[in-house]
Write a protein that holds these residues in place. Structure first.
Motif, PDB file in Angstrom:
ATOM      1  N   GLY A  93      26.171  49.262  51.857  1.00  0.00           N
ATOM      2  CA  GLY A  93      27.422  48.715  51.915  1.00  0.00           C
ATOM      3  C   GLY A  93      27.672  48.877  50.807  1.00  0.00           C
ATOM      4  O   GLY A  93      26.734  48.189  49.903  1.00  0.00           O
ATOM      5  N   PRO A  94      29.229  48.637  49.914  1.00  0.00           N
ATOM      6  CA  PRO A  94      30.741  48.060  51.437  1.00  0.00           C
ATOM      7  C   PRO A  94      31.088  49.802  51.579  1.00  0.00           C
ATOM      8  O   PRO A  94      32.409  49.443  51.600  1.00  0.00           O
ATOM      9  N   GLN A  95      30.471  50.959  51.146  1.00  0.00           N
ATOM     10  CA  GLN A  95      30.922  51.670  51.369  1.00  0.00           C
ATOM     11  C   GLN A  95      31.406  52.298  52.878  1.00  0.00           C
ATOM     12  O   GLN A  95      30.407  51.911  53.187  1.00  0.00           O
ATOM     13  N   PRO A  96      32.325  53.168  53.352  1.00  0.00           N
ATOM     14  CA  PRO A  96      33.282  53.572  52.518  1.00  0.00           C
ATOM     15  C   PRO A  96      34.230  52.466  52.196  1.00  0.00           C
ATOM     16  O   PRO A  96      35.760  53.342  51.497  1.00  0.00           O
ATOM     17  N   PHE A  97      34.163  51.066  52.159  1.00  0.00           N
ATOM     18  CA  PHE A  97      35.312  49.860  52.953  1.00  0.00           C
ATOM     19  C   PHE A  97      36.084  50.219  51.659  1.00  0.00           C
ATOM     20  O   PHE A  97      36.905  49.806  51.181  1.00  0.00           O
ATOM     21  N   ASP A  98      35.290  50.149  50.530  1.00  0.00           N
ATOM     22  CA  ASP A  98      36.123  49.498  49.193  1.00  0.00           C
ATOM     23  C   ASP A  98      37.305  51.019  48.750  1.00  0.00           C
ATOM     24  O   ASP A  98      37.921  51.151  48.634  1.00  0.00           O
ATOM     25  N   GLU A  99      36.713  52.157  49.319  1.00  0.00           N
ATOM     26  CA  GLU A  99      37.471  52.928  48.051  1.00  0.00           C
ATOM     27  C   GLU A  99      38.727  53.603  49.833  1.00  0.00           C
ATOM     28  O   GLU A  99      39.879  53.841  49.121  1.00  0.00           O
ATOM     29  N   LEU A 100      38.380  53.321  50.323  1.00  0.00           N
ATOM     30  CA  LEU A 100      39.583  53.360  51.869  1.00  0.00           C
ATOM     31  C   LEU A 100      40.381  52.208  51.186  1.00  0.00           C
ATOM     32  O   LEU A 100      41.638  53.157  51.461  1.00  0.00           O
ATOM     33  N   MET A 101      40.011  51.587  51.119  1.00  0.00           N
ATOM     34  CA  MET A 101      40.877  49.950  50.791  1.00  0.00           C
ATOM     35  C   MET A 101      41.872  50.413  49.937  1.00  0.00           C
ATOM     36  O   MET A 101      42.695  50.154  49.751  1.00  0.00           O
ATOM     37  N   ALA A 102      41.001  50.732  48.854  1.00  0.00           N
ATOM     38  CA  ALA A 102      41.927  51.402  47.703  1.00  0.00           C
ATOM     39  C   ALA A 102      43.417  52.259  47.946  1.00  0.00           C
ATOM     40  O   ALA A 102      44.119  52.221  47.054  1.00  0.00           O
ATOM     41  N   GLN A 103      43.053  53.137  48.521  1.00  0.00           N
ATOM     42  CA  GLN A 103      43.138  54.410  48.570  1.00  0.00           C
ATOM     43  C   GLN A 103      44.750  53.944  49.526  1.00  0.00           C
ATOM     44  O   GLN A 103      45.154  54.576  49.857  1.00  0.00           O
ATOM     45  N   PHE A 104      44.184  52.857  50.399  1.00  0.00           N
ATOM     46  CA  PHE A 104      45.553  52.345  51.481  1.00  0.00           C
ATOM     47  C   PHE A 104      46.787  51.491  50.664  1.00  0.00           C
ATOM     48  O   PHE A 104      47.622  50.875  51.553  1.00  0.00           O
ATOM     49  N   GLY A 105      46.319  51.185  49.324  1.00  0.00           N
ATOM     50  CA  GLY A 105      47.276  50.047  48.222  1.00  0.00           C
ATOM     51  C   GLY A 105      46.922  49.032  47.854  1.00  0.00           C
ATOM     52  O   GLY A 105      47.395  48.235  47.343  1.00  0.00           O
ATOM     53  N   GLY A 106      45.601  48.564  47.860  1.00  0.00           N
ATOM     54  CA  GLY A 106      45.039  47.171  47.763  1.00  0.00           C
ATOM     55  C   GLY A 106      44.092  47.418  46.287  1.00  0.00           C
ATOM     56  O   GLY A 106      43.272  49.040  45.851  1.00  0.00           O
ATOM     57  N   ILE A 107      44.386  46.328  46.160  1.00  0.00           N
ATOM     58  CA  ILE A 107      43.351  46.107  44.411  1.00  0.00           C
ATOM     59  C   ILE A 107      41.846  45.589  45.418  1.00  0.00           C
ATOM     60  O   ILE A 107      42.420  44.878  45.548  1.00  0.00           O
ATOM     61  N   VAL A 108      41.551  46.483  44.650  1.00  0.00           N
ATOM     62  CA  VAL A 108      39.802  46.101  45.611  1.00  0.00           C
ATOM     63  C   VAL A 108      38.732  45.282  44.659  1.00  0.00           C
ATOM     64  O   VAL A 108      38.799  45.117  43.088  1.00  0.00           O
ATOM     65  N   ALA A 109      38.391  44.293  45.254  1.00  0.00           N
ATOM     66  CA  ALA A 109      37.102  43.492  44.625  1.00  0.00           C
ATOM     67  C   ALA A 109      35.767  43.070  45.673  1.00  0.00           C
ATOM     68  O   ALA A 109      36.217  43.411  46.949  1.00  0.00           O
TER      69      ALA A 109
END
Length: 268
Positions: free
Chosen positions: A119-135
């Motif tokens: 973890g936390p892949q793939p959710f970090d890149e998915l979140m960014a792809q959907f428009g989020g600023i990721v932490a």
């Protein structure tokens, strides 16, 4: 003005993670959360359709580089790093906790149980792809560096001057202990926030502005609240915001940043 809530995470031979996406609005956050839930529902549906012998076969491959068929298709569609299959749906008793939640403009993805190694892949890149600023917060992961989430808060102080002064001084005294003490187990904080502070970990953080508080005539600034070994962030943050509101604070703005954990034996 005390509020004390905590829940210990198990970390023995297991990983844990939280991905936070900050979006332009609550509407955008809800849209991203819905898409993440659709992704997970597709994987869950595939697991549920497996006959017993196939389930055993795939169970032996979980969290390996061999992705399940729906994960391969999803990876091809979204073009993100998906280095291992997720093991969230092998056991029915591990499905009671919603892994994707929202609060205001934030989306949280948190592992549903503590039988994971990645973890936390793939959710970090998915979140960014959907428009989020990721932490990201990641602990004990075999595929991701150690990261710790820090929460910064800016809010308008209570209109009553005495209440505002007490609130500021309470944070100031608590944060001084959290910054400087090797072990604050015996310290009784003025403000029992919905996070369990592990003060020994602050020395391993790479950035500045950890456990700092400032104020001016009208505003309160809280920097680098360390969220670790506590209640799930998606539940703790709303309680903290509500606490500030009850104390008379207004215009509360929260933001997240990640810090790499630097162990004593590592180079910064």
């Amino acid at each position: 003005m005390r509020l004390s809530l905590w829940q210990q995470f198990s970390s023995n031979h297991s990983a844990s993670f939280t991905v936070v996406g900050t979006f332009e609005s609550a509407e955008k956050a809800n849209e991203a959360a819905a898409e993440l839930r659709r992704i997970l529902a597709r994987i869950e549906k595939w697991w549920d359709a497996l006959p017993p012998e196939k389930r055993i076969e795939w169970h032996d491959k979980d969290e390996t580089s061999e992705l399940t068929p729906p994960e391969r298709e999803l990876n091809q569609r979204y073009q993100v790093k998906w280095p291992f299959s997720i093991n969230w749906y092998q056991w029915a008793w591990n499905r009671s906790q919603d892994s994707v939640t929202t609060f205001d403009q934030f989306v949280f993805v948190e592992n549903p149980h503590y039988h994971i190694w990645h973890g936390p892949q793939p959710f970090d890149e998915l979140m960014a792809q959907f428009g989020g600023i990721v932490a990201v917060d990641a602990s004990e992961s075999q595929s991701y560096p150690e990261e710790m989430l820090l929460l910064d808060v800016v809010c308008k102080l209570p209109e009553d001057h005495d209440t505002a002064a007490i609130l500021y001084e309470s944070f100031n005294e608590d944060f001084a202990v959290y910054r400087n003490s090797d072990n604050a187990d015996d310290y009784s904080p003025n403000i029992g926030l919905p996070f369990n502070y592990d003060c020994t970990k602050t020395k391993f953080l790479s950035p500045t502005r950890v456990f700092e508080v400032e104020r001016d005539e009208k505003m309160l600034y809280l920097y680098g609240i360390v969220i670790t070994e506590g209640e799930r962030l998606s539940k703790a943050l709303p309680k903290f915001v509500e606490y500030l509101r009850r104390e008379g604070c207004a215009e509360i703005r929260c933001s997240f940043r990640s810090s790499r954990r630097i162990r004593p034996w590592e180079s910064p």
